[in-house]
Design a protein around this motif. Structure first.
Motif, PDB file in Angstrom:
ATOM      1  N   HIS A  24     -24.611 -13.181  18.498  1.00 54.94           N
ATOM      2  CA  HIS A  24     -23.786 -12.132  18.688  1.00 54.94           C
ATOM      3  C   HIS A  24     -24.519 -10.690  19.005  1.00 54.94           C
ATOM      4  O   HIS A  24     -25.397 -10.188  18.229  1.00 54.94           O
ATOM      5  N   GLU A  25     -24.544 -10.543  20.482  1.00 61.67           N
ATOM      6  CA  GLU A  25     -25.677  -9.521  20.821  1.00 61.67           C
ATOM      7  C   GLU A  25     -25.202  -7.933  20.493  1.00 61.67           C
ATOM      8  O   GLU A  25     -23.802  -7.606  20.841  1.00 61.67           O
ATOM      9  N   GLY A  26     -26.227  -7.320  19.998  1.00 65.37           N
ATOM     10  CA  GLY A  26     -25.691  -5.820  19.767  1.00 65.37           C
ATOM     11  C   GLY A  26     -26.434  -5.161  20.664  1.00 65.37           C
ATOM     12  O   GLY A  26     -26.859  -5.406  21.687  1.00 65.37           O
ATOM     13  N   LEU A  27     -27.098  -3.885  20.119  1.00 62.54           N
ATOM     14  CA  LEU A  27     -27.963  -2.851  20.828  1.00 62.54           C
ATOM     15  C   LEU A  27     -29.390  -3.308  21.081  1.00 62.54           C
ATOM     16  O   LEU A  27     -29.777  -3.923  20.343  1.00 62.54           O
ATOM     17  N   ASN A  28     -29.790  -3.111  22.296  1.00 59.65           N
ATOM     18  CA  ASN A  28     -31.444  -3.286  22.511  1.00 59.65           C
ATOM     19  C   ASN A  28     -31.827  -4.937  22.622  1.00 59.65           C
ATOM     20  O   ASN A  28     -32.760  -5.319  22.250  1.00 59.65           O
ATOM     21  N   GLY A  29     -30.609  -5.780  22.904  1.00 62.11           N
ATOM     22  CA  GLY A  29     -30.619  -7.405  22.685  1.00 62.11           C
ATOM     23  C   GLY A  29     -30.923  -7.699  21.479  1.00 62.11           C
ATOM     24  O   GLY A  29     -30.821  -9.099  21.269  1.00 62.11           O
ATOM     25  N   TYR A  30     -30.723  -7.153  20.345  1.00 60.15           N
ATOM     26  CA  TYR A  30     -31.093  -7.703  18.957  1.00 60.15           C
ATOM     27  C   TYR A  30     -29.734  -8.133  18.536  1.00 60.15           C
ATOM     28  O   TYR A  30     -28.606  -7.789  18.789  1.00 60.15           O
ATOM     29  N   ALA A  31     -29.739  -9.211  17.887  1.00 59.36           N
ATOM     30  CA  ALA A  31     -28.517  -9.820  17.520  1.00 59.36           C
ATOM     31  C   ALA A  31     -27.689  -8.893  16.386  1.00 59.36           C
ATOM     32  O   ALA A  31     -28.425  -8.038  15.592  1.00 59.36           O
ATOM     33  N   ASN A  32     -26.315  -8.765  16.354  1.00 54.43           N
ATOM     34  CA  ASN A  32     -25.550  -8.262  15.349  1.00 54.43           C
ATOM     35  C   ASN A  32     -24.870  -8.993  14.522  1.00 54.43           C
ATOM     36  O   ASN A  32     -24.082  -9.882  14.954  1.00 54.43           O
ATOM     37  N   ILE A  33     -25.636  -8.938  13.250  1.00 54.05           N
ATOM     38  CA  ILE A  33     -24.874 -10.218  12.409  1.00 54.05           C
ATOM     39  C   ILE A  33     -24.328  -9.617  11.328  1.00 54.05           C
ATOM     40  O   ILE A  33     -23.923  -9.942   9.970  1.00 54.05           O
ATOM     41  N   ASP A  34     -23.882  -8.349  11.508  1.00 52.02           N
ATOM     42  CA  ASP A  34     -22.797  -7.401  10.447  1.00 52.02           C
ATOM     43  C   ASP A  34     -21.658  -8.484  10.187  1.00 52.02           C
ATOM     44  O   ASP A  34     -20.734  -8.493  11.007  1.00 52.02           O
ATOM     45  N   ALA A  35     -21.506  -9.161   9.033  1.00 55.98           N
ATOM     46  CA  ALA A  35     -20.502  -9.668   8.746  1.00 55.98           C
ATOM     47  C   ALA A  35     -19.529  -9.053   7.505  1.00 55.98           C
ATOM     48  O   ALA A  35     -19.117  -9.757   6.722  1.00 55.98           O
ATOM     49  N   HIS A  36     -19.293  -7.958   8.025  1.00 51.48           N
ATOM     50  CA  HIS A  36     -18.493  -6.982   7.080  1.00 51.48           C
ATOM     51  C   HIS A  36     -17.095  -7.617   6.962  1.00 51.48           C
ATOM     52  O   HIS A  36     -16.343  -7.535   8.139  1.00 51.48           O
ATOM     53  N   ALA A  37     -16.660  -7.548   5.985  1.00 53.48           N
ATOM     54  CA  ALA A  37     -15.152  -8.111   5.931  1.00 53.48           C
ATOM     55  C   ALA A  37     -14.412  -6.812   5.329  1.00 53.48           C
ATOM     56  O   ALA A  37     -14.951  -6.307   4.441  1.00 53.48           O
ATOM     57  N   ASN A  38     -13.183  -6.724   5.927  1.00 53.54           N
ATOM     58  CA  ASN A  38     -12.243  -5.472   5.651  1.00 53.54           C
ATOM     59  C   ASN A  38     -10.998  -5.935   5.125  1.00 53.54           C
ATOM     60  O   ASN A  38     -10.140  -4.960   4.949  1.00 53.54           O
ATOM     61  N   SER A  39     -10.656  -7.248   5.086  1.00 53.25           N
ATOM     62  CA  SER A  39      -9.351  -7.684   4.211  1.00 53.25           C
ATOM     63  C   SER A  39      -9.392  -9.149   3.869  1.00 53.25           C
ATOM     64  O   SER A  39     -10.169  -9.882   4.612  1.00 53.25           O
ATOM     65  N   PHE A  40      -8.595  -9.671   2.995  1.00 63.18           N
ATOM     66  CA  PHE A  40      -8.341 -10.925   2.966  1.00 63.18           C
ATOM     67  C   PHE A  40      -6.697 -10.914   2.359  1.00 63.18           C
ATOM     68  O   PHE A  40      -6.110 -10.098   2.089  1.00 63.18           O
ATOM     69  N   TYR A  41      -6.206 -12.145   2.613  1.00 66.34           N
ATOM     70  CA  TYR A  41      -4.830 -12.579   2.028  1.00 66.34           C
ATOM     71  C   TYR A  41      -4.767 -13.834   1.765  1.00 66.34           C
ATOM     72  O   TYR A  41      -5.241 -14.836   2.390  1.00 66.34           O
ATOM     73  N   PHE A  42      -4.517 -14.219   0.445  1.00 63.82           N
ATOM     74  CA  PHE A  42      -4.127 -15.420  -0.132  1.00 63.82           C
ATOM     75  C   PHE A  42      -2.724 -16.102   0.160  1.00 63.82           C
ATOM     76  O   PHE A  42      -1.628 -15.476  -0.547  1.00 63.82           O
ATOM     77  N   ASP A  43      -2.535 -16.781   1.028  1.00 66.71           N
ATOM     78  CA  ASP A  43      -1.496 -17.564   1.291  1.00 66.71           C
ATOM     79  C   ASP A  43      -1.503 -18.652   0.054  1.00 66.71           C
ATOM     80  O   ASP A  43      -1.863 -19.782   0.344  1.00 66.71           O
ATOM     81  N   GLU A  44      -0.575 -18.236  -0.945  1.00 64.05           N
ATOM     82  CA  GLU A  44      -0.522 -19.267  -2.124  1.00 64.05           C
ATOM     83  C   GLU A  44       0.227 -20.584  -1.810  1.00 64.05           C
ATOM     84  O   GLU A  44      -0.040 -21.593  -2.528  1.00 64.05           O
ATOM     85  N   LYS A  45       1.015 -20.618  -1.086  1.00 65.28           N
ATOM     86  CA  LYS A  45       1.933 -21.685  -0.660  1.00 65.28           C
ATOM     87  C   LYS A  45       1.156 -22.721   0.010  1.00 65.28           C
ATOM     88  O   LYS A  45       0.935 -24.008  -0.136  1.00 65.28           O
ATOM     89  N   ALA A  46       0.432 -22.109   1.170  1.00 65.74           N
ATOM     90  CA  ALA A  46      -0.356 -23.009   1.936  1.00 65.74           C
ATOM     91  C   ALA A  46      -1.628 -23.449   1.369  1.00 65.74           C
ATOM     92  O   ALA A  46      -2.620 -23.976   1.957  1.00 65.74           O
ATOM     93  N   LYS A  47      -2.192 -22.635   0.481  1.00 71.17           N
ATOM     94  CA  LYS A  47      -3.561 -22.728  -0.109  1.00 71.17           C
ATOM     95  C   LYS A  47      -4.687 -22.545   0.871  1.00 71.17           C
ATOM     96  O   LYS A  47      -5.537 -23.097   0.835  1.00 71.17           O
TER      97      LYS A  47
END
Length: 435
Positions: free
Chosen positions: A301-324
């Protein structure tokens, strides 16, 4: 963040576990939708009359002259709405006993608190199109910690709670649980409260001034139907930056310490954890995104100046309890994944794939999304910030999930989100809207 709830769920909030008369004599309430309870054990009738007056009255004749609301009800409890915040109220219940005798409960008193100006609670929402179908829905606004009806009027607000810095620090993810409680994060600490603001549960805080710990919570907190709690956390790693396509998981060193490394080439990056707690505060299930990302294409995942951008920042989740399945949204790489529960294996991935040298551009369907959820019908819906496309407004999207793994999502519906003119400039694409 704003969230809609339907009347039947909202009203479950006011099903207090209190016995006897409610509201309690002299109580001050942070809401206008109220459960009135008036146990009249001797009453053998199917009809009651609930009368409410604005003001504090101790003499029956004074009360009768100022009655503003009268409700015919059929049980010894009723949920009704009073007109305003910052008012005193007097109320009474009357019924006709067998033999024609008129019986009254006596006068009871309560007040509604004034809306906190510091929270912006006194502000009404702008209703641009009147609700016709979902008239009994309600909306939580995280920013001012308030619940609104479809007319844009406040009906509940988060009161001051001892030990919770709700005034000076941000509150997010206010929502109603299936148990009729309210959950939210304040200062990145998860809380469950009842309708009156009494704290029912909070997660153990293991984060310290020098260590991240398990308790580095953020963004999303949910009470599950089994009485457990699920919350997003962080797993931190130092990353030895490298050019796109020239690094792998060996460039990561996971850490609990908050100390800055001496090597200036090391950058602190977050990976997410999903933690499930039981009611006693014990972790009963844990999933770490690092296991997935160490084997993924994120290093391309290319970011600025050719360095990889590996920011795996999560900003939400949803648990579908029926489908597990747990659906996780990773904003900075514009990706959503579905994780099987409790196995922890990744079942599906939605979003752009990153080949060597490919520039950061989103996937054309959504980018830098937030709040990815699954509806009862299995439709994926989200807030598409769409920051990577200059001039585009954010939008709410509904996406059809393919039946087979590897097939693309397809857009079923989309509604653009209006932004006030003073905020809509060429720089809008640089903002982290709701992220």
């Amino acid at each position: 963040m704003q969230k809609l709830f339907i009347l039947s769920l909202i009203l479950s909030l006011s099903q207090h576990a209190y016995s006897g008369v409610w509201p309690k004599e002299g109580s001050a309430l942070n809401y206008r939708i109220i459960r009135f309870s008036y146990p009249l054990a001797s009453a053998k009738t199917a009809s009651y009359k609930l009368e409410i007056a604005e003001g504090n009255y101790t003499i029956e004749t004074d009360f009768e002259r100022h009655i503003a609301q009268t409700f015919a009800v059929t049980t010894d409890k009723a949920i009704k709405e009073v007109p305003a915040f910052g008012k005193e109220y007097t109320w009474e219940v009357a019924y006709t006993a067998p033999g024609g005798k008129k019986v009254k409960s006596g006068l009871h008193h309560f007040s509604t608190m004034s809306l906190p100006k510091s929270q912006g609670c006194e502000t009404r929402l702008e209703v641009t199109k009147k609700a016709t179908h979902y008239t009994s829905a309600y909306l939580f606004s995280d920013g001012n910690k308030t619940l609104y009806n479809m007319a844009g009027e406040p009906v509940w607000f988060l009161p001051a709670i001892k030990g919770i810095p709700t005034e000076s620090l941000g509150v997010r993810d206010l929502k109603v649980s299936t148990a009729g409680t309210i959950t939210f994060l304040a200062n990145d600490v998860p809380y469950e409260i009842d309708y009156d603001g009494n704290v029912l549960w909070t997660a153990p805080k293991t984060q310290t001034a020098t260590e991240w710990g398990e308790g580095d919570f953020h963004h999303e907190f949910t009470r599950l139907s089994n009485g457990h709690y699920m919350v997003l956390g962080n797993e931190m790693a130092f990353w030895n930056r490298c050019k796109t396509g020239m690094c792998d998981s060996t460039s990561l060193t996971f850490t609990q310490t908050k100390a800055k490394p001496a090597n200036p080439d090391l950058v602190l990056v977050p990976f997410c954890t999903v933690l499930e707690y039981d009611a006693a505060g014990n972790i009963v299930c844990k999933w770490k995104s690092s296991g997935y990302f160490k084997q993924s294409d994120i290093f391309n995942h290319e970011g600025l100046n050719g360095y990889a951008n590996i920011d795996a920042h999560a900003n939400s989740f949803y648990f579908d309890e029926k489908a597990k399945k747990i659906y996780l949204s990773f904003k900075d790489i514009s990706r959503i994944i579905a994780v099987k529960y409790p196995e922890g294996t990744v079942a599906s991935e939605y979003g752009e794939r990153f080949a060597n040298g490919q520039k950061e551009q989103g996937n054309g369907l959504f980018s830098e999304q937030h709040s990815a959820k699954i509806s009862k019908s299995g439709t994926l819906y989200l807030l598409n910030n769409d920051i990577n496309h200059a001039g585009h407004l954010p939008s709410v999207m509904m996406l059809k999930v393919p039946a087979a793994k590897g097939l693309p999502l397809t857009k079923e519906w989309e509604a653009p989100c209006r932004i006030e003119p003073e905020f809509y400039t060429d720089d809008i694409i640089k903002l982290d809207r709701h992220g």
